[in-house]
Scaffold this motif. Structure first.
Motif, mmCIF file in Angstrom:
data_model
loop_
_atom_site.group_PDB
_atom_site.id
_atom_site.type_symbol
_atom_site.label_atom_id
_atom_site.label_comp_id
_atom_site.label_asym_id
_atom_site.label_seq_id
_atom_site.Cartn_x
_atom_site.Cartn_y
_atom_site.Cartn_z
ATOM 1 N N SER A 48 0.822 -1.203 0.000
ATOM 2 C CA SER A 48 0.000 0.000 0.000
ATOM 3 C C SER A 48 0.862 1.263 0.000
ATOM 4 O O SER A 48 0.665 2.183 -0.796
ATOM 5 N N HIS A 49 1.856 1.295 0.908
ATOM 6 C CA HIS A 49 2.730 2.474 1.010
ATOM 7 C C HIS A 49 3.541 2.664 -0.263
ATOM 8 O O HIS A 49 3.746 3.789 -0.719
ATOM 9 N N GLU A 50 4.008 1.548 -0.823
ATOM 10 C CA GLU A 50 4.821 1.643 -2.049
ATOM 11 C C GLU A 50 3.996 2.235 -3.201
ATOM 12 O O GLU A 50 4.455 3.126 -3.928
ATOM 13 N N ALA A 53 3.320 5.924 -2.581
ATOM 14 C CA ALA A 53 4.524 6.755 -2.813
ATOM 15 C C ALA A 53 4.674 7.028 -4.317
ATOM 16 O O ALA A 53 4.997 8.154 -4.728
ATOM 17 N N LEU A 54 4.390 6.022 -5.127
ATOM 18 C CA LEU A 54 4.485 6.207 -6.587
ATOM 19 C C LEU A 54 3.423 7.203 -7.073
ATOM 20 O O LEU A 54 3.702 8.039 -7.938
ATOM 21 N N ALA A 55 2.228 7.101 -6.509
ATOM 22 C CA ALA A 55 1.154 8.027 -6.907
ATOM 23 C C ALA A 55 1.515 9.459 -6.504
ATOM 24 O O ALA A 55 1.288 10.408 -7.262
ATOM 25 N N ARG A 56 2.082 9.600 -5.314
ATOM 26 C CA ARG A 56 2.506 10.934 -4.837
ATOM 27 C C ARG A 56 3.539 11.528 -5.783
ATOM 28 O O ARG A 56 3.441 12.685 -6.197
ATOM 29 N N GLN A 57 4.514 10.700 -6.130
ATOM 30 C CA GLN A 57 5.577 11.129 -7.062
ATOM 31 C C GLN A 57 4.992 11.598 -8.389
ATOM 32 O O GLN A 57 5.471 12.555 -8.998
ATOM 33 N N ALA A 58 3.934 10.905 -8.834
ATOM 34 C CA ALA A 58 3.305 11.243 -10.119
ATOM 35 C C ALA A 58 2.311 12.393 -9.968
ATOM 36 O O ALA A 58 1.667 12.794 -10.942
ATOM 37 N N LEU A 89 -5.959 -2.490 -7.946
ATOM 38 C CA LEU A 89 -5.068 -1.790 -7.018
ATOM 39 C C LEU A 89 -5.037 -0.278 -7.261
ATOM 40 O O LEU A 89 -4.464 0.477 -6.478
ATOM 41 N N GLY A 90 -5.652 0.164 -8.376
ATOM 42 C CA GLY A 90 -5.600 1.589 -8.743
ATOM 43 C C GLY A 90 -6.197 2.508 -7.688
ATOM 44 O O GLY A 90 -5.550 3.479 -7.263
ATOM 45 N N PRO A 91 -7.442 2.223 -7.220
ATOM 46 C CA PRO A 91 -8.059 3.117 -6.238
ATOM 47 C C PRO A 91 -7.237 3.231 -4.945
ATOM 48 O O PRO A 91 -7.171 4.298 -4.341
ATOM 49 N N LEU A 92 -6.597 2.131 -4.553
ATOM 50 C CA LEU A 92 -5.745 2.168 -3.362
ATOM 51 C C LEU A 92 -4.544 3.082 -3.630
ATOM 52 O O LEU A 92 -4.204 3.939 -2.810
ATOM 53 N N ALA A 93 -3.915 2.924 -4.799
ATOM 54 C CA ALA A 93 -2.707 3.691 -5.110
ATOM 55 C C ALA A 93 -2.994 5.191 -5.124
ATOM 56 O O ALA A 93 -2.299 5.970 -4.475
ATOM 57 N N VAL A 94 -4.047 5.603 -5.846
ATOM 58 C CA VAL A 94 -4.286 7.048 -5.978
ATOM 59 C C VAL A 94 -5.283 7.563 -4.932
ATOM 60 O O VAL A 94 -5.671 8.735 -4.965
ATOM 61 N N HIS A 95 -5.701 6.658 -4.027
ATOM 62 C CA HIS A 95 -6.524 7.061 -2.888
ATOM 63 C C HIS A 95 -7.917 7.547 -3.291
ATOM 64 O O HIS A 95 -8.411 8.564 -2.784
ATOM 65 N N THR A 96 -8.510 6.819 -4.219
ATOM 66 C CA THR A 96 -9.927 7.056 -4.545
ATOM 67 C C THR A 96 -10.751 5.878 -4.021
ATOM 68 O O THR A 96 -11.870 5.645 -4.458
ATOM 69 N N CYS A 97 -10.161 5.106 -3.103
ATOM 70 C CA CYS A 97 -10.751 3.825 -2.699
ATOM 71 C C CYS A 97 -11.822 3.989 -1.613
ATOM 72 O O CYS A 97 -11.901 5.012 -0.937
ATOM 73 N N ALA A 98 -12.627 2.936 -1.476
ATOM 74 C CA ALA A 98 -13.568 2.842 -0.363
ATOM 75 C C ALA A 98 -12.819 2.233 0.831
ATOM 76 O O ALA A 98 -11.908 1.448 0.624
ATOM 77 N N PRO A 99 -13.204 2.588 2.051
ATOM 78 C CA PRO A 99 -14.247 3.555 2.417
ATOM 79 C C PRO A 99 -13.723 4.983 2.527
ATOM 80 O O PRO A 99 -14.485 5.900 2.857
ATOM 81 N N ASP A 100 -12.437 5.213 2.225
ATOM 82 C CA ASP A 100 -11.850 6.543 2.449
ATOM 83 C C ASP A 100 -12.547 7.630 1.639
ATOM 84 O O ASP A 100 -12.806 8.721 2.139
ATOM 85 N N ILE A 124 -6.638 13.183 3.212
ATOM 86 C CA ILE A 124 -6.481 13.575 1.801
ATOM 87 C C ILE A 124 -5.058 13.286 1.320
ATOM 88 O O ILE A 124 -4.847 12.858 0.186
ATOM 89 N N ALA A 125 -4.095 13.469 2.231
ATOM 90 C CA ALA A 125 -2.694 13.212 1.855
ATOM 91 C C ALA A 125 -2.403 11.711 1.772
ATOM 92 O O ALA A 125 -1.309 11.301 1.386
ATOM 93 N N GLY A 126 -3.371 10.882 2.147
ATOM 94 C CA GLY A 126 -3.173 9.432 2.095
ATOM 95 C C GLY A 126 -2.242 8.945 3.196
ATOM 96 O O GLY A 126 -1.696 7.844 3.106
ATOM 97 N N GLU A 127 -2.086 9.763 4.249
ATOM 98 C CA GLU A 127 -1.186 9.347 5.345
ATOM 99 C C GLU A 127 -1.869 8.337 6.257
ATOM 100 O O GLU A 127 -1.205 7.505 6.877
ATOM 101 N N ILE A 128 -3.195 8.475 6.394
ATOM 102 C CA ILE A 128 -3.936 7.493 7.197
ATOM 103 C C ILE A 128 -5.093 6.928 6.383
ATOM 104 O O ILE A 128 -5.619 7.588 5.493
ATOM 105 N N ARG A 129 -5.476 5.700 6.723
ATOM 106 C CA ARG A 129 -6.685 5.091 6.170
ATOM 107 C C ARG A 129 -7.810 5.266 7.173
ATOM 108 O O ARG A 129 -7.555 5.507 8.359
ATOM 109 N N SER A 130 -9.050 5.118 6.710
ATOM 110 C CA SER A 130 -10.181 5.277 7.617
ATOM 111 C C SER A 130 -11.146 4.107 7.464
ATOM 112 O O SER A 130 -11.042 3.339 6.506
#
Ligand SMILES: Cc1cc2nc3c(=O)[nH]c(=O)nc-3n(C[C@H](O)[C@H](O)[C@H](O)COP(=O)(O)OP(=O)(O)OC[C@H]3O[C@@H](n4cnc5c(N)ncnc54)[C@H](O)[C@@H]3O)c2cc1C
Length: 396
Positions: A48-50, A53-58, A89-100, A124-130
């Motif tokens: 998840s973190h990896e 990190a790639l999404a953040r870089q992009a 895995l896309g929604p997890l990477a760019v943080h458009t995933c449920a339930p966040d 929003i920064a994807g630092e924590i999950r909810s």
């Protein structure tokens, strides 16, 4: 590409974001689909973190929320979230995933400025999950399809509230940095925001489920004397179900968006297979039985896509869109189940192996027909509305 996603009637800013998301998901995220860190209970924290990190870089972390804190319209959100779903895995990477995604939306709409400041920037920064804590175990007789059966209680104690109860199927509870907990008080349902982990919120077990795209899996959770300051309550006491409605329609629709993306990809994989693979002297796609399945896929995908835009437009008027999102959730999840099933069938044995994501998409869509309201519950509530409308028409 074997399926063309709509571009008409979509703003340039949304298309620009969506195109970047699509390229990132196809070129980078898809390469992780067979990563051994994708376990039975979802992607590991490490994976998840990896990916994040790639999404953040992009520059693609939480792309549907703008730099000024604003949110894309629902129609714009659709074009971005569909693309993010092109890999499970896309929604997890760019943080458009449920339930966040739904939780951020709810906080943005209902939370006080203080609660927003406490939680939203880290989310929003994807630092924590909810996690969202509503459903309760059937063995306790708690809330499931019928939320009014809620057993979890919250009781005022000075300027605190004390919460007790059990919850189940709580996606991502294990490893979450914050939770939204629903409980009932004498005034009615309430929602609380809680920093996690908290010793009073104990993971009993992670369930073995059919799906595995969501980190933390789905947990049974005990809440024992969780003591929260009164200002950790979201909005007003007794308004919990009203706030759940605010979250419900956009969250339901965002599931439709992400899983549409996944089924578009499954269809593409099936199209590729049936063009390359031969049987009885010609490519599979040239056999009418196979060609018809792919044609039906294309029609189901397009109907699902158009229904998502229709419902998004209703939400963009500011309406709650409860009826429209029920219709969209049923129509889209059932259509996508057909698409996933046909994609598996077209691919023969390969369709049920982990060699492609088609098998995973098939499993994930099966669960989608249950969460955020099973098909039958939506149909039942739509039927009640049809009856109400008929009665009103008779009284006129
Ligand atoms: C993968 C997954 C993730 C989930 N994540 C979360 C989460 O993060 N947080 C959370 O709070 N919950 C979550 N849930 C729970 C989900 O919202 C519930 O499973 C759903 O609301 C149904 O409740 P239930 O499972 O108790 O089914 P039940 O209420 O036991 O219903 C069983 C079946 O009965 C039928 N039924 C029920 N009512 C009617 C009716 N009126 N008319 C006709 N048929 C009916 C339906 O076919 C339904 O599927 C998740 C569930 C799954 C499967």
């Amino acid at each position: 590409m074997s399926y063309t996603m709509e571009r008409r009637g979509i703003s340039d800013r949304a298309l620009a974001i969506a195109d970047k998301v699509e390229q990132f998901v196809r070129d980078t995220v898809a390469g992780y689909e067979r990563d051994p860190r994708l376990g039975a209970h979802g992607p590991s924290e490490d994976l998840s973190h990896e990916l994040k990190a790639l999404a953040r870089q992009a520059g693609l972390m939480t792309p549907h929320i703008l730099e000024d804190g604003g949110h894309l319209t629902q129609r714009e959100t659709a074009v971005v979230l569909i693309r993010s779903g092109l890999s499970p895995l896309g929604p997890l990477a760019v943080h458009t995933c449920a339930p966040d995604e739904g939780n951020m939306y709810l906080l943005g709409k209902v939370a006080s400025p203080e609660l927003q400041a406490q939680f939203l920037p880290r989310m929003i920064a994807g630092e924590i999950r909810s996690a969202f804590f509503m459903t309760e175990p059937a063995e306790d007789g708690g809330a499931g399809s019928d939320p009014s059966m809620m057993l979890t209680t919250c009781k005022p104690d000075g300027n605190h509230w004390v919460i007790n109860g059990r919850k189940t199927y709580i996606t991502g509870a294990d490893g979450a940095g914050m939770g939204i907990i629903m409980a009932k008080s004498e005034q009615g349902a309430c929602m609380f925001l809680v920093d996690l982990p908290d010793p009073a919120v104990r993971i009993e077990r992670i369930m073995d489920t059919i799906d595995n795209s969501m980190p933390g899996g789905h947990a049974v959770v005990s809440i024992e004397n969780l003591r929260l300051p009164a200002d950790q309550m979201l909005g007003e006491a007794g308004e919990g179900f009203k706030y759940a409605q605010v979250r419900l329609s956009p969250a339901r629709l965002s599931h439709c968006m992400r899983w549409l993306g996944a089924c578009i990809r499954a269809h593409e994989i099936a199209v590729d297979y049936t063009n390359r693979r031969h049987a009885f002297g010609k490519p599979l796609i040239d056999h009418e039985g196979v060609g018809f399945m792919l044609a039906e896929n294309a029609m189901d995908l397009k109907q699902a896509e158009l229904m998502i835009y229709w419902c998004a437009d209703v939400l963009d008027t500011g309406a709650l869109g409860t009826v429209e999102s029920s219709m969209a959730k049923v129509a889209v999840s059932e259509a996508l189940m057909r698409v996933a099933d046909r994609s598996v069938q077209c691919m023969g044995g390969q369709g049920v192996t982990g060699d492609t994501i088609v098998e995973q998409v098939f499993r994930e869509i099966r669960a989608f027909r249950i969460y955020d309201g099973p098909t039958e519950v939506h149909k039942w509530s739509l039927a009640k509305k049809i009856k109400r409308d008929w009665k009103e028409s008779q009284d006129m």
